[in-house]
Every structure is written in C-alpha cells, then in structure tokens.
Design a protein around this motif. Structure first.
Motif, PDB file in Angstrom:
ATOM      1  N   VAL A   1       0.739  -1.186  -0.015  1.00 54.40           N
ATOM      2  CA  VAL A   1       0.037  -0.032   0.071  1.00 54.40           C
ATOM      3  C   VAL A   1       1.175   1.373   0.145  1.00 54.40           C
ATOM      4  O   VAL A   1       1.791   1.208   0.629  1.00 54.40           O
ATOM      5  N   CYS A   2       0.487   2.062  -0.828  1.00 58.49           N
ATOM      6  CA  CYS A   2       1.200   3.402  -1.114  1.00 58.49           C
ATOM      7  C   CYS A   2       0.413   4.629  -0.984  1.00 58.49           C
ATOM      8  O   CYS A   2      -0.544   4.568  -1.136  1.00 58.49           O
ATOM      9  N   PHE A   3       1.049   5.654  -0.354  1.00 57.48           N
ATOM     10  CA  PHE A   3       0.503   6.863   0.094  1.00 57.48           C
ATOM     11  C   PHE A   3       1.402   8.191  -0.300  1.00 57.48           C
ATOM     12  O   PHE A   3       2.390   7.891  -0.498  1.00 57.48           O
ATOM     13  N   GLY A   4       0.743   9.279  -0.852  1.00 57.83           N
ATOM     14  CA  GLY A   4       1.731  10.345  -1.137  1.00 57.83           C
ATOM     15  C   GLY A   4       2.433  10.264  -2.463  1.00 57.83           C
ATOM     16  O   GLY A   4       1.691   9.778  -3.394  1.00 57.83           O
TER      17      GLY A   4
ATOM     18  N   GLN B   1       2.060  -3.723   8.505  1.00 61.67           N
ATOM     19  CA  GLN B   1       1.139  -3.425   9.321  1.00 61.67           C
ATOM     20  C   GLN B   1      -0.075  -4.605   9.104  1.00 61.67           C
ATOM     21  O   GLN B   1      -0.326  -4.870   8.040  1.00 61.67           O
ATOM     22  N   THR B   2      -0.627  -4.809  10.216  1.00 66.39           N
ATOM     23  CA  THR B   2      -1.623  -5.976  10.247  1.00 66.39           C
ATOM     24  C   THR B   2      -3.049  -5.253  10.807  1.00 66.39           C
ATOM     25  O   THR B   2      -2.892  -4.393  11.618  1.00 66.39           O
ATOM     26  N   ARG B   3      -3.764  -5.334   9.878  1.00 70.15           N
ATOM     27  CA  ARG B   3      -5.305  -4.681  10.191  1.00 70.15           C
ATOM     28  C   ARG B   3      -6.515  -5.670  10.482  1.00 70.15           C
ATOM     29  O   ARG B   3      -6.243  -6.811  10.045  1.00 70.15           O
TER      30      ARG B   3
ATOM     31  N   GLU C   1      -0.013  -5.919   5.527  1.00 62.49           N
ATOM     32  CA  GLU C   1       0.345  -5.579   4.400  1.00 62.49           C
ATOM     33  C   GLU C   1       1.353  -4.685   4.614  1.00 62.49           C
ATOM     34  O   GLU C   1       2.159  -4.381   5.764  1.00 62.49           O
ATOM     35  N   VAL C   2       2.446  -4.449   3.463  1.00 58.92           N
ATOM     36  CA  VAL C   2       3.471  -3.672   3.488  1.00 58.92           C
ATOM     37  C   VAL C   2       3.127  -2.062   3.238  1.00 58.92           C
ATOM     38  O   VAL C   2       2.555  -1.822   2.236  1.00 58.92           O
ATOM     39  N   ILE C   3       3.497  -1.520   4.028  1.00 57.87           N
ATOM     40  CA  ILE C   3       3.195   0.201   3.766  1.00 57.87           C
ATOM     41  C   ILE C   3       4.484   0.589   3.466  1.00 57.87           C
ATOM     42  O   ILE C   3       5.472   0.760   3.854  1.00 57.87           O
ATOM     43  N   ALA C   4       4.475   1.192   1.893  1.00 59.65           N
ATOM     44  CA  ALA C   4       5.551   1.477   1.231  1.00 59.65           C
ATOM     45  C   ALA C   4       5.939   2.806   1.643  1.00 59.65           C
ATOM     46  O   ALA C   4       5.363   3.775   1.698  1.00 59.65           O
TER      47      ALA C   4
ATOM     48  N   PRO D   1     -13.853  -5.933   3.045  1.00 65.84           N
ATOM     49  CA  PRO D   1     -12.483  -6.570   3.124  1.00 65.84           C
ATOM     50  C   PRO D   1     -11.384  -5.780   2.424  1.00 65.84           C
ATOM     51  O   PRO D   1     -11.897  -5.332   1.238  1.00 65.84           O
ATOM     52  N   PRO D   2     -10.451  -6.029   2.831  1.00 68.16           N
ATOM     53  CA  PRO D   2      -9.288  -4.973   2.057  1.00 68.16           C
ATOM     54  C   PRO D   2      -8.695  -5.613   1.132  1.00 68.16           C
ATOM     55  O   PRO D   2      -7.228  -5.691   0.994  1.00 68.16           O
ATOM     56  N   PHE D   3      -9.140  -6.405   0.180  1.00 67.19           N
ATOM     57  CA  PHE D   3      -8.571  -7.046  -0.897  1.00 67.19           C
ATOM     58  C   PHE D   3      -9.479  -7.068  -2.236  1.00 67.19           C
ATOM     59  O   PHE D   3     -10.319  -6.632  -2.609  1.00 67.19           O
TER      60      PHE D   3
END
Length: 146
Positions: A56-59, A81-83, A96-99, A144-146
């Motif tokens: 997951v990528c932001f900004g 990050q686990t949610r 997930e991997v927060i990049a 769900p997140p997928f």
C-alpha cells in the motif's frame, strides 16, 4: 536498551495493474501485488516458491506506484501493518507492506525470476476497499481490504 524495528525491504515483480483510489480528503492511495521468489536447494535440486505481498502506497510513493504496470520490477522499503476487518460477522486479519520508498528497476526478468500464478483459488473475491494510511485503526467501511 534496544529498540524494536519494523522494517521491510522487498525486490520483486508487480503482479497485475496497481489499483488507485482517492479518499474523501483527496489523498491518493495505490495498492499493488508484489511477487517475490524464494529458491531452495535440496538434494541438488532447486525449487522455487512465489510469495505474494500486498503493498500500500500513500503520497509521493503513491504517485510513483501509479505509473507501474504488470511485470515491472521494483524495490520497496517500508513497514508491516496488520489490520482487522469483518467477513460475515467474523474477525479476519490482513498484513500489508506500507511503502515508504519505491524504486523501479530494469524490467525483463529471466524466466526463473517471473512469478508463477497461484496454484489454488482459495482466496476470497476482490472487493473495492481503500487501504488505510499508517496509524489508521479502522477500515473505510467498504468491506474487506482486498
């Protein structure tokens, strides 16, 4: 006193087109699947195992990730990050991997570096859900997140 560290560094192949979403506040989120290949030697034979990662990528990282295409090779640094979310009233979890950093590498992997398709279809169907930025505790409420 030692400090705990949550750090991930992956180099792999983008599997499928990245998914881009805009949140209500205008922030852009890009989610992609990354395939990495582990090679194990036993009795002189090499076996390859493909691992699948949700990134997951932001900004600014999301802007760069949005330019990627299937089979692009990338190097990613970030954190895990686990949610928690609910499916049919039952708790489910996703890691997930927060990049934090993303670099596109030279494409055209050799045949042994290309990810193989998953062998079973035991994963649930994809739903449209925006990922949460680091530190967000809940989901956007879309499923769900997928």
């Amino acid at each position: 006193m030692s400090r705990d560290t949550n750090s991930v560094r992956l180099k792999g192949t983008v599997a499928g087109a990245p998914e881009s979403r805009s949140k209500a506040n205008g922030d852009r989120t890009v989610t992609l699947r990354l395939a990495t290949v582990d090679r194990v030697q036993r009795n002189g034979e090499t076996t390859e195992f493909t691992n699948w990662h949700r990134v997951v990528c932001f900004g600014n990282v999301a802007e760069e990730a949005g330019t990627l295409a299937q089979n692009d090779r990338v190097s990613i640094e970030g954190k895990l990050q686990t949610r928690k979310y609910e499916v049919d009233g039952k708790a489910a979890y996703i890691t997930e991997v927060i990049a934090f950093d993303l670099d596109k590498l030279a494409s055209n992997p050799t045949a042994s570096e290309r990810p193989t398709q998953p062998r079973s279809s035991t994963k649930p169907a994809r739903n449209s859900v925006a990922a949460n930025p680091p530190g967000d505790a809940g989901l956007d409420g879309d499923g769900p997140p997928f």
